[in-house]
Design an enzyme around this catalytic site. Structure first.
Site, short mmCIF file in Angstrom:
data_model
loop_
_atom_site.label_atom_id
_atom_site.label_comp_id
_atom_site.label_asym_id
_atom_site.label_seq_id
_atom_site.Cartn_x
_atom_site.Cartn_y
_atom_site.Cartn_z
N THR A 198 27.41 3.68 -42.59
CA THR A 198 27.44 4.22 -41.07
C THR A 198 26.06 3.61 -40.86
OG1 THR A 198 28.73 6.09 -41.96
CG2 THR A 198 27.43 6.38 -39.95
N VAL A 248 38.74 12.26 -40.26
CA VAL A 248 37.33 12.15 -39.62
C VAL A 248 36.32 12.85 -40.44
CG1 VAL A 248 36.11 13.13 -37.54
CG2 VAL A 248 38.36 12.61 -37.19
N ASP A 267 31.90 13.00 -41.15
CA ASP A 267 30.69 13.65 -40.69
C ASP A 267 30.01 13.07 -39.49
OD1 ASP A 267 29.66 11.69 -42.55
OD2 ASP A 267 27.72 12.59 -42.14
N THR A 272 24.36 9.23 -44.20
CA THR A 272 25.33 8.28 -44.66
C THR A 272 25.81 8.51 -46.09
OG1 THR A 272 25.67 6.03 -44.96
CG2 THR A 272 23.59 6.80 -45.72
#
Length: 327
Positions: free
Chosen positions: A185, A214, A216, A236
């Protein structure tokens, strides 16, 4: 009635006290660190290019919120970054679904989840923040909103990501638990010249996840949190673990209690690890920036790095990790 001798004594005492308080004020002033600003930090090596775009906004006296949106749009549009935006790894059904959130210095925030066919979910999240009374839009509703705002639909599944997905399907690994792979991320935090903090986080999520999953990254408090009085944090790694602990909010609260960004990240990682018997199988990383422009990061295992851009230039730093100190 005070005589001349008493008056001189009182004058001497007053002068001494004045000197003491003057010295205390002088020492206190020296101990107050001048904030290091502007500064921008972000997760992973692709944060270098993202930081540079954000830095251009910050050095032109731009707001931190504009800097973080501008910055993370770079990896969102880069098909070589396989975990964000265009070219991101698909879910197990072959669909690229995107999550993102953004938060400014006034606790305003916007988020989108399970968004398809829109390359820049961070800018859709910004529109949710700026142009609606809501915080989060998901799925088809988020997509329709994006189209109404003028965003163009496009196929985000590149040939490279499609081939990887097909190889994954044929490898017989379809039921393998997602663990430490493919969690890169992009999370970004910035402190602008006015001393205001903002943050952004955007991702295509865990590779080959179940359709509808989905993580965080679009969840305020889990994948990103900003408190302009204290600091900001982003995350991440295995998103479910950040969601279960509201990890980024935890990091900011630890900084509020006096922990440095580095120590706050370490304590948050340790708290997660303490609740897992097999924490070595997972990766969780936090990155934090406080109001003074101090930053730090910590993760479970090696491999997580973060990018820093300030007046001294750019850096890519390997985060400290929990396993390096384990006997």
């Amino acid at each position: 009635m005070a005589n001349r001798r008493d008056f001189l004594k009182l004058s001497a005492i007053g002068s001494a006290l004045g000197l003491v308080f003057s010295n205390i004020s002088s020492v206190s002033a020296k101990n107050i660190k001048k904030p290091q600003k502007p500064i921008v930090v972000s997760t992973w090596q692709h944060g270098l290019a993202a930081n540079e775009a954000a830095w251009q906004v910050l050095t032109n006296n731009g707001r931190a919120i504009d800097a973080v949106e501008t910055g993370v749009r770079i990896p969102e549009a880069d098909p070589k970054v396989r975990t964000v935006g265009l070219g991101g790894y698909p879910d197990s059904s072959g669909k690229v679904t995107l999550d993102a959130c953004i938060m400014d210095e006034n606790m305003n925030c916007g988020s989108v989840a399970y968004l398809q066919n829109i390359k820049h979910p961070i800018s859709v999240a910004r529109k949710v923040m700026d142009d609606t009374p809501h915080v989060m839009l998901v799925g088809e509703g988020a997509q329709q909103f994006a189209k109404q705002q003028g965003f163009i639909e496009e196929n985000l599944l590149t040939e490279e990501s499609k081939l990887d997905w097909q190889n994954w399907l044929s490898s017989g690994q379809a039921k393998k638990l997602i663990n430490i792979e493919n969690h890169d991320t992009i999370g970004m935090l910035a402190l602008d010249n006015k001393g205001n903090l903002s943050g952004a986080c955007t991702t295509s999520g865990a590779a080959y996840k179940l359709p509808g999953r989905v993580g965080d990254s679009p969840i305020i408090g889990a994948g990103l949190y900003v408190d302009n009085e204290v600091g900001a944090a982003t995350a991440t790694g295995m998103g479910e673990l950040m969601m279960k602990t509201v990890g980024c909010h935890l990091v900011v609260e630890l900084m509020r209690q006096g922990a440095s960004p580095q120590e706050a990240c370490r304590q948050a990682v340790q708290r997660i690890a303490n609740k897992l018997d097999d924490f070595e199988q997972f990766q969780v990383g936090f990155l934090a920036l406080n109001k003074q422009g101090e930053y730090g990061a910590f993760c479970i295992q090696s491999g997580f790095n973060y990018a820093v851009r300030d007046a001294q230039g750019e850096q890519l730093i390997d985060a400290k990790n929990l396993l390096e100190n384990k006997a």
